[in-house]
Design a protein around this motif. Sequence first.
Motif, PDB file in Angstrom:
ATOM      1  N   TRP A  79       0.807  -1.024  -0.031  1.00  0.00           N
ATOM      2  CA  TRP A  79       0.065  -0.051   0.011  1.00  0.00           C
ATOM      3  C   TRP A  79       0.944   1.279  -0.002  1.00  0.00           C
ATOM      4  CZ3 TRP A  79      -4.039  -2.163  -1.610  1.00  0.00           C
ATOM      5  CH2 TRP A  79      -4.413  -3.430  -1.077  1.00  0.00           C
ATOM      6  N   GLY A  80       1.995   1.146   0.349  1.00  0.00           N
ATOM      7  CA  GLY A  80       3.024   2.316   0.328  1.00  0.00           C
ATOM      8  C   GLY A  80       4.548   1.961   0.484  1.00  0.00           C
ATOM      9  N   ALA A  81       5.334   3.159   0.296  1.00  0.00           N
ATOM     10  CA  ALA A  81       6.666   2.895   0.192  1.00  0.00           C
ATOM     11  C   ALA A  81       7.296   2.758   1.562  1.00  0.00           C
ATOM     12  CB  ALA A  81       7.482   4.033  -0.422  1.00  0.00           C
ATOM     13  N   ARG A  82       6.661   3.517   2.624  1.00  0.00           N
ATOM     14  CA  ARG A  82       6.911   3.401   4.007  1.00  0.00           C
ATOM     15  C   ARG A  82       5.714   3.425   4.866  1.00  0.00           C
ATOM     16  NH1 ARG A  82       5.144   8.107   5.710  1.00  0.00           N
ATOM     17  NH2 ARG A  82       5.212   9.750   4.207  1.00  0.00           N
ATOM     18  N   PRO A  83       5.935   3.035   6.107  1.00  0.00           N
ATOM     19  CA  PRO A  83       4.766   3.290   6.905  1.00  0.00           C
ATOM     20  C   PRO A  83       4.478   4.449   7.200  1.00  0.00           C
ATOM     21  CG  PRO A  83       6.675   1.693   8.016  1.00  0.00           C
ATOM     22  CD  PRO A  83       7.242   2.214   6.856  1.00  0.00           C
ATOM     23  N   SER A  84       3.212   4.833   7.657  1.00  0.00           N
ATOM     24  CA  SER A  84       2.769   6.151   7.898  1.00  0.00           C
ATOM     25  C   SER A  84       3.187   6.629   9.298  1.00  0.00           C
ATOM     26  CB  SER A  84       1.029   5.990   8.102  1.00  0.00           C
ATOM     27  OG  SER A  84       0.499   5.608   6.756  1.00  0.00           O
ATOM     28  N   LEU A  85       3.337   7.975   9.057  1.00  0.00           N
ATOM     29  CA  LEU A  85       4.000   8.776  10.251  1.00  0.00           C
ATOM     30  C   LEU A  85       2.953   9.669  10.628  1.00  0.00           C
ATOM     31  CD1 LEU A  85       7.441   9.876   8.794  1.00  0.00           C
ATOM     32  CD2 LEU A  85       6.978   7.649  10.413  1.00  0.00           C
ATOM     33  N   ALA A  86       2.908  10.226  11.980  1.00  0.00           N
ATOM     34  CA  ALA A  86       1.830  11.449  12.483  1.00  0.00           C
ATOM     35  C   ALA A  86       2.065  12.639  11.392  1.00  0.00           C
ATOM     36  CB  ALA A  86       2.407  11.807  14.017  1.00  0.00           C
ATOM     37  N   ALA A  87       3.348  12.893  10.908  1.00  0.00           N
ATOM     38  CA  ALA A  87       3.441  14.006  10.240  1.00  0.00           C
ATOM     39  C   ALA A  87       2.639  13.721   8.867  1.00  0.00           C
ATOM     40  CB  ALA A  87       4.804  14.187   9.847  1.00  0.00           C
ATOM     41  N   ASP A  88       2.209  12.441   8.714  1.00  0.00           N
ATOM     42  CA  ASP A  88       1.408  12.828   7.293  1.00  0.00           C
ATOM     43  C   ASP A  88      -0.128  13.235   7.592  1.00  0.00           C
ATOM     44  OD1 ASP A  88       3.154  10.992   5.697  1.00  0.00           O
ATOM     45  OD2 ASP A  88       2.631   9.180   6.774  1.00  0.00           O
ATOM     46  N   TYR A  89      -0.444  13.199   8.780  1.00  0.00           N
ATOM     47  CA  TYR A  89      -1.836  13.666   9.210  1.00  0.00           C
ATOM     48  C   TYR A  89      -1.754  14.964   9.925  1.00  0.00           C
ATOM     49  CZ  TYR A  89      -2.161   8.724   8.631  1.00  0.00           C
ATOM     50  OH  TYR A  89      -2.114   7.294   8.193  1.00  0.00           O
ATOM     51  N   ALA A  90      -0.717  15.563   9.968  1.00  0.00           N
ATOM     52  CA  ALA A  90      -0.448  16.862  10.699  1.00  0.00           C
ATOM     53  C   ALA A  90      -1.046  18.019  10.111  1.00  0.00           C
ATOM     54  CB  ALA A  90       0.996  17.165  11.265  1.00  0.00           C
ATOM     55  N   ASP A  91      -1.428  18.155   8.735  1.00  0.00           N
ATOM     56  CA  ASP A  91      -1.756  19.276   8.210  1.00  0.00           C
ATOM     57  C   ASP A  91      -3.411  19.191   7.714  1.00  0.00           C
ATOM     58  OD1 ASP A  91      -1.542  21.878   7.286  1.00  0.00           O
ATOM     59  OD2 ASP A  91      -1.160  21.299   5.517  1.00  0.00           O
ATOM     60  N   ILE A  92      -3.968  17.957   8.515  1.00  0.00           N
ATOM     61  CA  ILE A  92      -5.420  17.676   8.173  1.00  0.00           C
ATOM     62  C   ILE A  92      -6.231  18.561   9.061  1.00  0.00           C
ATOM     63  CG2 ILE A  92      -7.209  15.944   7.952  1.00  0.00           C
ATOM     64  CD1 ILE A  92      -5.010  13.961   7.073  1.00  0.00           C
ATOM     65  N   HIS A  93      -7.230  19.283   8.436  1.00  0.00           N
ATOM     66  CA  HIS A  93      -7.970  19.835   9.621  1.00  0.00           C
ATOM     67  C   HIS A  93      -9.365  19.694   9.456  1.00  0.00           C
ATOM     68  CE1 HIS A  93      -4.600  22.879   9.517  1.00  0.00           C
ATOM     69  NE2 HIS A  93      -4.593  22.864   8.049  1.00  0.00           N
ATOM     70  N   ARG A  94     -10.141  20.278  10.527  1.00  0.00           N
ATOM     71  CA  ARG A  94     -11.550  19.726  11.039  1.00  0.00           C
ATOM     72  C   ARG A  94     -12.471  20.040   9.563  1.00  0.00           C
ATOM     73  NH1 ARG A  94     -13.033  18.825  15.943  1.00  0.00           N
ATOM     74  NH2 ARG A  94     -15.239  19.516  15.604  1.00  0.00           N
ATOM     75  N   THR A  95     -13.476  19.503   9.359  1.00  0.00           N
ATOM     76  CA  THR A  95     -14.287  19.833   8.264  1.00  0.00           C
ATOM     77  C   THR A  95     -14.923  21.068   8.481  1.00  0.00           C
ATOM     78  OG1 THR A  95     -14.722  17.435   7.892  1.00  0.00           O
ATOM     79  CG2 THR A  95     -16.504  19.241   7.156  1.00  0.00           C
ATOM     80  N   ASP A  96     -15.345  21.339   9.805  1.00  0.00           N
ATOM     81  CA  ASP A  96     -16.017  22.561  10.280  1.00  0.00           C
ATOM     82  C   ASP A  96     -16.119  22.484  11.658  1.00  0.00           C
ATOM     83  OD1 ASP A  96     -18.248  21.292  10.860  1.00  0.00           O
ATOM     84  OD2 ASP A  96     -19.141  21.461   8.824  1.00  0.00           O
ATOM     85  N   PHE A  97     -16.691  23.734  12.238  1.00  0.00           N
ATOM     86  CA  PHE A  97     -16.503  23.828  13.561  1.00  0.00           C
ATOM     87  C   PHE A  97     -17.407  22.760  14.017  1.00  0.00           C
ATOM     88  CE2 PHE A  97     -18.476  25.059  17.815  1.00  0.00           C
ATOM     89  CZ  PHE A  97     -17.674  25.528  18.382  1.00  0.00           C
ATOM     90  N   TRP A  98     -18.465  22.131  13.904  1.00  0.00           N
ATOM     91  CA  TRP A  98     -19.235  21.298  14.391  1.00  0.00           C
ATOM     92  C   TRP A  98     -19.023  19.858  14.015  1.00  0.00           C
ATOM     93  CZ3 TRP A  98     -22.195  23.219  18.007  1.00  0.00           C
ATOM     94  CH2 TRP A  98     -22.637  24.411  17.749  1.00  0.00           C
ATOM     95  N   ARG A  99     -18.134  19.450  13.002  1.00  0.00           N
ATOM     96  CA  ARG A  99     -17.735  18.147  12.265  1.00  0.00           C
ATOM     97  C   ARG A  99     -16.090  17.986  12.802  1.00  0.00           C
ATOM     98  NH1 ARG A  99     -20.238  17.491   6.785  1.00  0.00           N
ATOM     99  NH2 ARG A  99     -19.589  19.728   6.770  1.00  0.00           N
ATOM    100  N   ASN A 100     -15.679  16.674  12.882  1.00  0.00           N
ATOM    101  CA  ASN A 100     -14.275  16.488  12.754  1.00  0.00           C
ATOM    102  C   ASN A 100     -14.018  15.903  11.386  1.00  0.00           C
ATOM    103  OD1 ASN A 100     -11.591  16.089  13.276  1.00  0.00           O
ATOM    104  ND2 ASN A 100     -11.802  15.029  15.022  1.00  0.00           N
ATOM    105  N   THR A 101     -14.058  14.720  11.372  1.00  0.00           N
ATOM    106  CA  THR A 101     -13.756  13.846  10.176  1.00  0.00           C
ATOM    107  C   THR A 101     -12.662  14.404   9.678  1.00  0.00           C
ATOM    108  OG1 THR A 101     -15.360  15.342   8.840  1.00  0.00           O
ATOM    109  CG2 THR A 101     -16.179  13.290   9.721  1.00  0.00           C
ATOM    110  N   ALA A 102     -11.602  14.855  10.375  1.00  0.00           N
ATOM    111  CA  ALA A 102     -10.278  15.104   9.849  1.00  0.00           C
ATOM    112  C   ALA A 102      -9.551  13.993   9.066  1.00  0.00           C
ATOM    113  CB  ALA A 102      -9.640  16.081  10.616  1.00  0.00           C
TER     114      ALA A 102
END
Length: 334
Positions: A79-102
């Motif tokens: 599925w990928g060239a390397r294992p996923s890291l926390a940095a891969d998800y660091a720039d993902i933001h909330r959908t809006d104030f009420w919903r996360n689903t980031a």
Amino acid sequence: MELFDNHRKLFGTAALFFIVLTTLVAIMPAINNQENNAALPDAVPLSEDAIRGKALFVSNGCVGCHTQQVRNVDMDKVWGARPSLAADYADIHRTDFWRNTATLMGTERTGPDLTDIGTRQPGKEWHLVHLYNPRTVVRESIMPAYPWLFTIKKEPSASDIVVNVPAEYLNGQEGKVVATKDAMYLVAYLQSLKQVKLPDGETSPAFLYKREEKKTGDNAAGAMPDGQALFAANCQSCHQANGEGLQGAFPPLKGSSVVLGDNLEMYVDIIMNGYDARPEFGSMPAVGTNAGFTELEVAALINYERSSWGNDGKKVTPEEVKKIIDFLKLKVTK
């Protein structure tokens, strides 16, 4: 005790404990993670179209069957060239104030992991055909079709994005399948899902629990890999099991002048680095490079394609392929 006799004090104390524990256990560690994890330097923010596509990805239930996390176990290397890291998800933001689903890391793999699907399938043509009816490209697929993301037009306009769907999957409808804006938004999101390379000097985490194959007999002598298995895993979803491809979307390998021709350098180059110079077909990703093919795998794949579906091409050796791969690498570095 008065505390247990006074409901206000009792519930007030319980609420205070809950707030303090939530702050210590959830909020403070989350803030600490935010401060200590940043997106990788080459990470590209989602475009406006991809953001809309992400919302469609959630609303259409895709999150229920697809993960977006490459675990650090050897079985996830596909599925990928390397294992996923926390940095891969660091720039993902909330959908809006009420919903996360980031972060859509998911918990189940009824379907393949999509962490790097934008690298495995960079062209929009495959994604559109696959969304209209997955069985068009993968006959064994259990994924539901999403025909409501498309319309049927007898005379599409010049600005319409026509999807080349075989007649057998049109259920008797006449006309051309045209992608809606929602379909293109969803494809934009899927194309954006790519593993970012680590900065120079950074060591990628290792995949664990590697399964060692016992080498006995022919295997110990360096037997060729299974070309048919390589084709099924890396090429079949586009070129089809019968080698005939899909008209207007993916070229046939059966009777192909590239497969049966004498220009082995071009053939190896296409496998290793992909091809995107045919306006009538979708772009081909760098299958060999993405999968880390050696000369053994490339030779096995070529020999399978040259001897299948009525093809009768000349066999190649790993030594011939290695010379070309080394030459192609040299061209890139110059």
